[in-house]
Scaffold this active site. Structure first.
Site, mmCIF file in Angstrom:
data_model
loop_
_atom_site.group_PDB
_atom_site.id
_atom_site.type_symbol
_atom_site.label_atom_id
_atom_site.label_comp_id
_atom_site.label_asym_id
_atom_site.label_seq_id
_atom_site.Cartn_x
_atom_site.Cartn_y
_atom_site.Cartn_z
ATOM 1 N N SER A 1 0.847 -1.202 0.000
ATOM 2 C CA SER A 1 0.000 0.000 0.000
ATOM 3 C C SER A 1 0.880 1.249 0.000
ATOM 4 O O SER A 1 2.113 1.158 0.052
ATOM 5 C CB SER A 1 -0.928 -0.006 1.216
ATOM 6 O OG SER A 1 -0.175 -0.005 2.413
ATOM 7 N N TYR A 2 0.248 2.411 -0.043
ATOM 8 C CA TYR A 2 0.983 3.670 -0.164
ATOM 9 C C TYR A 2 1.983 3.804 0.987
ATOM 10 O O TYR A 2 1.609 3.691 2.155
ATOM 11 C CB TYR A 2 0.001 4.842 -0.146
ATOM 12 C CG TYR A 2 0.623 6.151 -0.532
ATOM 13 C CD1 TYR A 2 1.193 6.338 -1.786
ATOM 14 C CD2 TYR A 2 0.653 7.221 0.360
ATOM 15 C CE1 TYR A 2 1.767 7.545 -2.151
ATOM 16 C CE2 TYR A 2 1.218 8.431 0.006
ATOM 17 C CZ TYR A 2 1.775 8.584 -1.246
ATOM 18 O OH TYR A 2 2.347 9.775 -1.601
ATOM 19 N N PRO A 3 3.272 4.035 0.675
ATOM 20 C CA PRO A 3 4.303 3.964 1.721
ATOM 21 C C PRO A 3 4.542 5.253 2.495
ATOM 22 O O PRO A 3 5.428 5.286 3.333
ATOM 23 C CB PRO A 3 5.560 3.586 0.921
ATOM 24 C CG PRO A 3 5.352 4.219 -0.415
ATOM 25 C CD PRO A 3 3.871 4.170 -0.677
#
EC number: 5.6.2.1
Length: 862
Positions: free
Chosen positions: A335-337
């Site tokens: 997922s978005y880091p």
């Protein structure tokens, strides 16, 4: 049929999102800039059939910079940069022609959906895209909404489809907070950097840094490292003594006991306790305890924790770890880091994410057991209101990812599984003994249930020897009691992980910018990364921080930047006025700057102790054209020549080698020429130190060597050695390198293109004649008879290097590995041998020779 333009932040993201939304039925083609593709398909939008066009940008479209003369260090007082210097938005990467590309794709579109990353920077890019596209889109009728914002946290079918079904609007306040940060960092950073760089590089020769930079976040980051260094240097070790006892539990086994007093700093007192205990033959059990304890499972993973672990456990620097995480995200693996949140949303599908890992060869058994027994509710963390925590989005193997990408993915996945596992439970046993008047203790741990440590074995409770079963009043024979002399030890240098923790604690930077600030202080030679990824300040870093403390401690302390960050967050929340925050902060730093300038002697006193003056640095290399004495070549960054007699310093091209050029002199100023080279396979060219810093002709700029000099008759100039226009960069000229024989080279004087030619030729000269086909200058080549590749044992031939069939097999195009500021060209479109041409546009002036003596070449290697 109406058209919907959709824009993502990166080409790979655009392709992934388009595939999901189109169900795979789409057509793709490259955009005009060659970097971004356009994916088209048909579908429905707002209840009507439409044509979708999905494309992307490559990060920020625009960047903030000063106008005109304010970019020239020599012509502007740095103090003017705080308020008087006007700024403008320029294309972040002019080569990509991103604005034109967006306008071409957006022309005639009816709606736009923005799929930029869902953080403050992403919101800012949204408005950069809108500024480019809205003027060329079809006008809305009757107040119809045409701008939409998609919000998502992962590249999965569910998340992307949900984002498309729940479109919102871009957040102007968050975009403004980024604008404010950019302007503050530009004005404050440039003013301080320009002043202290010019001041100190003009006095000292061994600073070994091309830029003495200051940054509102960078400098406090360096301050943390130097603060730890100062503690190490000022540390004075103290001697202390401890008692260590050993009791025998049976014939072959003994227990080592810890003294309850821990340590004493007086040897005589320690000796007294030793004498009192050595007389005793038995140790009596005073108390026993057995307590069940738990080691908590981790909180959900956010960016800062990921960077900490990547540095401390995986040996990956913060910036490298962030880049690796971004690649995993764009490929759909995580997922978005970039997130500050450590709490899963209530609707987060924990079981669904866990099921994806049920067949993985490394942790399938653990996952299946969790699914069968029921997952544990994750700990309640912090909800920052941005993105969900970092989690795996699909299963991957080591063979699939490889290297650092696999190591980071493995950690992220193990961390996620651990958050829904049970706590590690263990039994802690403690026995307290009395030997004479003194108490001693030993303890041991026995694991009852490994819990999350099964998937994170490095967190497991260390195995300890089990303690004997006993009760109060039992006695054991004393094996020995001895006194040990020890010393207190200083703290170690900060690790990257510890520095990240301090930056987060004090509000220095954001989860996205923390890696950048740490990388900057490494690149500026302020700190070096030692073993264990510990950051050791250099002399330059130490002196700068001590100087800031001496003049104005707030320049290096985290307090003022923390306050600025809070104001920027208020702008993002719509609770503070953008202009007021900007004006007030700049006014504060402007006052600090003036005080800093007035007090610079305080920092200079520290510099004098640590660094050598220019006159005492470097080795004699070439003669000055004014006094005819030798100038010293200072090799430390930034490399330069210094004439101590004239007290003049001349900058040189960086990132290469400098040597004297045959003791030849410039016909204009009598300075001895020097030769810059980027290596045997790269570029090299002569230059006059004076002309390089003081352009002699109006059509020249500072930083130009002889290969760009327009002197009409000098044998080293572009006029005499130029062959023709370089099509690769369209602004440079291909110039013969007269020093390259017998492995001759022709190189562009702007970009990194290098053509290797005529190996083993005895002599190569540029003729005044031109090619009748492509108008390139002809080359006159002499070969040694024994090594001549010419037909019929010929040794001499004149022809066009691109069109002549005799020469075409003797030329090979390469790209020089050069970082010189003037070399701005990128990789070529094609490489290899052969020939080709592209005609000069009608009316375009000849770039090689002044007036009409030479026509331009538009040579292209196929």
């Amino acid at each position: 049929m109406k058209t919907v333009l959709m824009v993502a932040e990166k080409p790979s993201l655009a392709q992934s999102i388009a595939k999901i939304l189109s169900r795979g039925s789409l057509s793709s083609h490259k955009g005009l800039n060659g970097a971004c593709s356009v994916h088209e398909y048909t579908g429905t939008f707002a209840g009507q059939p439409v044509r979708f066009k999905m494309t992307s940008v490559c990060g920020h479209v625009m960047t903030l910079d000063f106008l005109g003369k304010y970019n020239k260090w020599d012509k502007v007082d740095p103090a003017e940069l705080f308020s008087q210097a006007p700024t403008e938005k320029k294309e972040a990467n002019p080569k990509l022609n991103m604005v034109k590309f967006l306008q071409v794709e957006g022309r005639g579109c009816d709606y736009i959906v923005l799929w930029l990353d869902c953080d403050k920077e992403g919101e800012n890019i949204c408005f950069e895209v809108l500024d480019a596209v809205l003027p060329v889109m079809n006008k809305a009728h009757g107040g119809e909404k045409t701008v939409f914002r998609a919000r998502f946290s992962s590249i999965t079918d569910t998340d992307i489809c949900n984002a498309m079904a729940c479109l919102g609007e871009p957040d102007h306040n968050e975009a403004l907070s980024v604008d404010a940060r950019q302007e503050l960092d530009l004005r404050i950073g440039c003013a301080f950097t320009r002043f202290q760089t010019k001041y100190f590089q003009g006095k000292y020769g061994d600073l070994d840094s091309s830029l003495i930079s200051f940054g509102p976040c960078q400098t406090p980051t360096l301050g943390f490292c130097v603060e730890r260094h100062d503690k190490i240097q000022s540390f004075k070790p103290e001697t202390y003594w401890v008692l260590q006892a050993k009791v025998n539990t049976d014939k072959d086994r003994s227990l080592l006991l810890d003294w309850d007093r821990v340590r004493v700093f007086d040897r005589e007192i320690a000796q007294m306790f030793l004498n009192m205990t050595k007389l005793e033959k038995e140790a009596q059990v005073e108390a026993t305890s057995r307590k069940e304890k738990a080691k908590q499972r981790p909180l959900a993973l956010n960016t800062v924790e990921m960077l900490r672990v990547a540095s401390s456990s995986l040996g990956m620097g913060p910036q490298h770890a962030m880049q690796t995480a971004e690649r995993l995200y764009t490929q759909g693996y995580i997922s978005y880091p970039r997130t500050e949140t450590t709490h899963y949303p209530e609707n987060f599908d924990l079981k669904g994410s866990l099921r994806q890992q049920a067949n993985h060869p490394y942790w399938a058994d653990t996952v299946k057991r969790l699914l069968a027994e029921g997952i544990n509710r994750p700990r309640k963390g912090h909800d920052a209101g941005d993105h969900p925590p970092i989690t795996p989005m699909k299963s991957a193997t080591e063979a699939e990812l490889g290297g650092d990408a696999w190591r980071l993915y493995e950690y992220i996945t193990r961390h996620f599984i651990a958050t829904v596992s049970h706590d590690c439970k263990y039994l802690q046993s403690t026995i307290s003994f009395r030997i004479g008047p003194e108490l001693f203790t030993c303890s041991g741990k026995t694991v009852l249930s490994p819990g999350f440590t099964e998937i994170m074995p490095w967190q497991s409770v260390p195995l300890e020897e089990s303690l004997p079963t006993c009760q109060r009043g039992d006695t054991f024979p004393v094996g020995e009691v001895k006194m040990l002399e020890k010393q207190t030890s200083p703290p170690d240098y900060l690790t990257e992980a510890e520095l990240i923790t301090l930056m987060e604690k004090h509000g220095i930077g954001t989860d996205a910018s923390i890696p950048v600030h740490i990388n900057n202080i490494c690149q500026r030679n302020y700190v070096t990364v030692e073993s264990g990824r510990r950051l050791k300040p250099t002399n330059l870093g130490i002196v700068l921080v001590h100087g800031y403390y001496k003049i104005d401690a707030e320049l290096v302390l985290p307090t003022i930047r923390s306050a600025v960050e809070r104001q920027l967050n208020l702008i993002a929340q719509g609770k503070a006025d953008y202009r007021q925050v900007l004006g007030h902060t700049l006014d504060v730093f402007k006052r600090k700057f003036h005080y800093f300038v007035d007090s610079i002697a305080g920092m200079d006193e520290l510099m004098e102790v640590s660094f050598s003056p220019l006159a005492a640095t470097g080795k004699p290399l070439s003669r000055c054209g004014k006094c005819h004495r030798f100038m010293k070549y200072i090799q430390a960054k930034p490399s330069r020549l210094h004439c101590s007699h004239c007290d003049e310093t001349y900058t040189l091209p960086q990132n290469g080698t400098i040597k004297l050029y045959k003791e030849l002199r410039c016909p204009l100023d009598d300075f001895e020429l020097v030769l810059w080279s980027s290596g045997s396979r790269g570029k090299s060219y002569p230059l006059c130190p004076y002309c390089y810093n003081h352009p002699p002709f109006r059509d020249m700029k500072k930083g130009m060597g002889c290969n760009e000099c327009t002197h009409p008759s000098c044998q080293h100039s572009l006029s005499m050695l130029g062959i023709g226009q370089c099509v690769e960069c369209e602004s440079g000229v291909l110039v013969l390198d007269p020093t390259s024989g017998p492995k001759w080279k022709v190189a562009c004087n702007k970009c990194s293109v290098v053509a290797h030619c005529f190996e083993n030729a005895h002599r190569v000269r540029v003729s005044a004649d031109t090619c009748s086909v492509c108008e390139a200058a002809l080359l006159d080549v002499d070969f040694n008879k024994a090594k001549s590749p010419l037909p019929g044992d010929e040794t001499q031939h004149m022809g066009c290097v691109f069109c002549d069939p005799v020469f075409q097999e003797l030329v090979e195009l390469k790209h020089a590995a050069s970082c010189h500021p003037m070399h701005r060209g990128g990789p070529g479109r094609r490489q290899g041998r052969g020939r080709g041409r592209a005609r000069r546009p009608p009316g375009k002036p000849n770039p090689r020779r002044p007036k009409d003596k030479m026509s331009a070449l538009a040579a292209y290697f196929v």
